[in-house]
Design an enzyme around this catalytic site. Structure first.
Site, PDB file in Angstrom:
ATOM      1  N   TRP A  35      -9.560 -24.617  -4.039  1.00 25.67           N
ATOM      2  CA  TRP A  35      -8.685 -25.803  -3.657  1.00 25.67           C
ATOM      3  C   TRP A  35      -7.734 -25.133  -2.831  1.00 25.67           C
ATOM      4  CZ3 TRP A  35     -10.239 -24.179  -8.689  1.00 25.67           C
ATOM      5  CH2 TRP A  35      -9.569 -23.415  -9.546  1.00 25.67           C
ATOM      6  N   ARG A  36      -7.603 -23.952  -2.758  1.00 25.77           N
ATOM      7  CA  ARG A  36      -6.463 -23.209  -1.803  1.00 25.77           C
ATOM      8  C   ARG A  36      -7.038 -23.268  -0.338  1.00 25.77           C
ATOM      9  NH1 ARG A  36      -4.364 -18.234  -5.388  1.00 25.77           N
ATOM     10  NH2 ARG A  36      -3.059 -19.550  -6.615  1.00 25.77           N
ATOM     11  N   GLU A  48      -5.387 -29.194 -10.322  1.00 22.66           N
ATOM     12  CA  GLU A  48      -4.050 -28.985 -11.268  1.00 22.66           C
ATOM     13  C   GLU A  48      -4.361 -29.668 -12.523  1.00 22.66           C
ATOM     14  OE1 GLU A  48      -1.499 -27.156 -10.734  1.00 22.66           O
ATOM     15  OE2 GLU A  48      -1.887 -26.783  -8.679  1.00 22.66           O
ATOM     16  N   THR A  54      -6.016 -24.249 -19.207  1.00 21.09           N
ATOM     17  CA  THR A  54      -7.459 -23.892 -19.040  1.00 21.09           C
ATOM     18  C   THR A  54      -7.631 -22.667 -18.047  1.00 21.09           C
ATOM     19  OG1 THR A  54      -7.940 -26.170 -19.463  1.00 21.09           O
ATOM     20  CG2 THR A  54      -9.849 -24.684 -18.788  1.00 21.09           C
ATOM     21  N   TYR A  93      -9.303 -31.134 -23.884  1.00 25.67           N
ATOM     22  CA  TYR A  93      -8.098 -32.144 -23.293  1.00 25.67           C
ATOM     23  C   TYR A  93      -8.481 -33.243 -22.612  1.00 25.67           C
ATOM     24  CZ  TYR A  93      -5.821 -28.097 -24.983  1.00 25.67           C
ATOM     25  OH  TYR A  93      -5.313 -26.911 -25.892  1.00 25.67           O
ATOM     26  N   TYR A 127       5.330 -31.898 -13.177  1.00 27.66           N
ATOM     27  CA  TYR A 127       4.762 -30.801 -12.501  1.00 27.66           C
ATOM     28  C   TYR A 127       3.710 -30.997 -11.614  1.00 27.66           C
ATOM     29  CZ  TYR A 127       1.370 -26.791 -12.168  1.00 27.66           C
ATOM     30  OH  TYR A 127       0.416 -26.205 -11.803  1.00 27.66           O
ATOM     31  N   ASP A 145       5.603 -24.567 -14.475  1.00 29.93           N
ATOM     32  CA  ASP A 145       4.480 -24.783 -15.581  1.00 29.93           C
ATOM     33  C   ASP A 145       4.771 -23.522 -16.380  1.00 29.93           C
ATOM     34  OD1 ASP A 145       3.732 -22.475 -14.102  1.00 29.93           O
ATOM     35  OD2 ASP A 145       1.679 -23.393 -14.017  1.00 29.93           O
ATOM     36  N   CYS A 202       3.285 -11.225 -13.944  1.00 26.35           N
ATOM     37  CA  CYS A 202       4.075 -11.297 -15.336  1.00 26.35           C
ATOM     38  C   CYS A 202       3.235 -12.230 -16.453  1.00 26.35           C
ATOM     39  CB  CYS A 202       5.362 -12.125 -14.890  1.00 26.35           C
ATOM     40  SG  CYS A 202       6.712 -11.995 -15.847  1.00 26.35           S
ATOM     41  N   CYS A 209       5.070  -4.705 -14.592  1.00 26.30           N
ATOM     42  CA  CYS A 209       6.310  -4.747 -13.989  1.00 26.30           C
ATOM     43  C   CYS A 209       6.037  -3.382 -12.692  1.00 26.30           C
ATOM     44  CB  CYS A 209       7.356  -4.119 -14.826  1.00 26.30           C
ATOM     45  SG  CYS A 209       7.847  -5.244 -16.295  1.00 26.30           S
ATOM     46  N   CYS A 212       5.404  -5.296  -9.695  1.00 32.62           N
ATOM     47  CA  CYS A 212       6.009  -6.397  -9.496  1.00 32.62           C
ATOM     48  C   CYS A 212       7.058  -6.284  -8.411  1.00 32.62           C
ATOM     49  CB  CYS A 212       6.618  -6.941 -10.719  1.00 32.62           C
ATOM     50  SG  CYS A 212       7.354  -8.417 -10.534  1.00 32.62           S
TER      51      CYS A 212
HETATM   52  S1  SF4 Z   1       9.431  -7.104 -13.383  1.00 25.80           S
HETATM   53 FE1  SF4 Z   1       8.203  -8.785 -12.867  1.00 25.80          FE
HETATM   54  S2  SF4 Z   1       6.417  -8.589 -14.284  1.00 25.80           S
HETATM   55 FE2  SF4 Z   1       8.035  -7.495 -15.056  1.00 25.80          FE
HETATM   56  S3  SF4 Z   1       9.072  -9.049 -16.590  1.00 25.80           S
HETATM   57 FE3  SF4 Z   1      10.224  -9.055 -14.420  1.00 25.80          FE
HETATM   58  S4  SF4 Z   1       9.275 -10.619 -13.148  1.00 25.80           S
HETATM   59 FE4  SF4 Z   1       7.813 -10.002 -15.063  1.00 25.80          FE
END
Ligand code: SF4
Length: 357
Positions: A35-36, A48, A54, A93, A127, A145, A202, A209, A212
């Site tokens: 879909w992208r 969506e 799901t 659903y 959303y 979301d 996340c 992290c 991230c």
């Molecule tokens: S650093 Fe990034 S992955 Fe870690 S809690 Fe914060 S937003 Fe989430």
């Protein structure tokens, strides 16, 4: 940025820097999804709705089948609801399938381009409206979301239930602020970056992290216990219910079943099934259930119980073979025969579990 334990105060992290980091990360890490590759309004709507609660891996074959069978919104609008439900069967659903079809009929000539107009269509909430408007039409519409909820709650270390009125207002405001600060980044890419980051970095347990791009300003990471966010929502208790189902297979290998009239599974096929009380014996209750439908049966082997969780109900269902059927089933509703060998379309997940038992 501070990272106190009870923050509900205004945001301190720079939204332009966050949007920029999200855009850079998304450009390098976005998963290639069908879909992208071709984000028409119809394909975005379809994806969506399918993706709500799901997993992507589960949605992929369903998405492919839908766009092959109904390449446009107008094609889907021209289909029968029963056909749509049959193609959706197994994805769960089912109200989503009905909403999809209602929406297609209401906008068969084309989906409107703004989130405000989209939200007026049946089955489209804020959303989904934000997703279609931003991804397919380029409107600077925000969205939140479950993945975005978690990401933004952690980023800002907000101690607000994200499902509460106050929590929702704060998260949507934050998402809107990021949209206004996104610079040259496309609105749809910012939203998809937020969702993708929530889905792949996340994540609920053990957020990554160390990889991230928002680790610097993130309050949850700085606290050392990022999983503490988002603040848990008090869930409605799941009610335990019981039932009994009878599987009667004809000589031709077909199942005697009925189409469910309404409720969560409305429009789908299932074997004859009754709901029973806590202390009721399932066998006699099932025989009585058949009798109420005009059929006299004798139950055969009892198979392992089936457990199925609906949104707020947990069903434990006794499953019996129906060894003998006296009389002929009435050919008109409520009875219809449905072939299930080699063709499971139109059967709910619960019905499939019963048959597998
Ligand atoms: S650093 Fe990034 S992955 Fe870690 S809690 Fe914060 S937003 Fe989430």
């Amino acid at each position: 940025m501070t990272c106190g334990k009870n923050r509900t105060d205004p945001i301190e992290a720079d939204p332009a820097a966050i949007a920029d980091a999200l855009g850079t990360w998304y450009a390098a890490n976005a998963r290639a999804l069908p879909w992208r590759a071709d984000p028409t309004p119809y394909r975005v709507l379809l994806s969506e709705l399918m993706l709500q609660q799901t997993r992507v891996e589960t949605v992929l074959p369903y998405f492919a089948r839908f766009v092959r069978r109904w390449p446009t919104l107008a094609d889907l609008a021209a289909a029968d609801e029963v056909e749509v439900l049959e193609e959706w069967a197994g994805l769960g659903y089912y109200s989503r399938a009905r909403n999809l079809h209602r929406c297609a009929r209401a906008a068969a000539r084309g989906l409107p381009p703004t989130a405000a107009e989209l939200a007026l269509l049946p089955g489209i909430g804020p959303y989904t409206a934000g997703a279609i408007a931003s991804i397919a039409f380029g409107e600077a519409a925000a969205l939140v979301d479950g993945n975005v909820e978690r990401l933004l709650s952690r980023l800002d270390g907000r101690d607000l239930d994200p499902r509460s009125k106050e929590g929702k207002r704060a998260l949507w405001a934050r998402a809107g602020e990021l949209q206004r600060s996104r610079g040259a980044l496309r609105p749809g890419d910012l939203n998809q970056a937020l969702m993708e980051m929530g889905a792949t970095v996340c994540v609920p347990r053990k957020p990554r992290c160390h990889t991230c791009p928002l680790a610097g300003p993130c309050a949850a990471r700085a606290s050392g216990t990022p999983e503490r966010w988002p603040t848990p929502t008090r869930k409605a208790p799941v009610a335990a219910i019981r039932g009994a189902a009878g599987v009667f297979e004809t000589a031709a290998g077909r199942l005697l079943g009925r189409r469910v009239a309404g409720g969560l599974l409305g429009g789908l096929w299932e074997p004859i099934r009754v709901e029973i009380g806590e202390l009721t014996e399932p066998g006699p209750a099932l025989v009585a259930g058949f009798a109420a439908l005009g059929l006299t049966v004798r139950l055969g082997t009892r198979r392992p119980d089936v457990v199925h969780v609906f949104t707020h109900r947990r069903l434990t269902c006794a499953v019996f073979e129906v060894a003998q059927l006296v009389g002929e089933p009435v050919p008109a509703p409520p009875y219809e025969e449905v072939a299930f060998r080699g063709d499971l379309r139109g059967l709910s997940t619960l019905a499939r579990k019963i048959l597998e038992a």
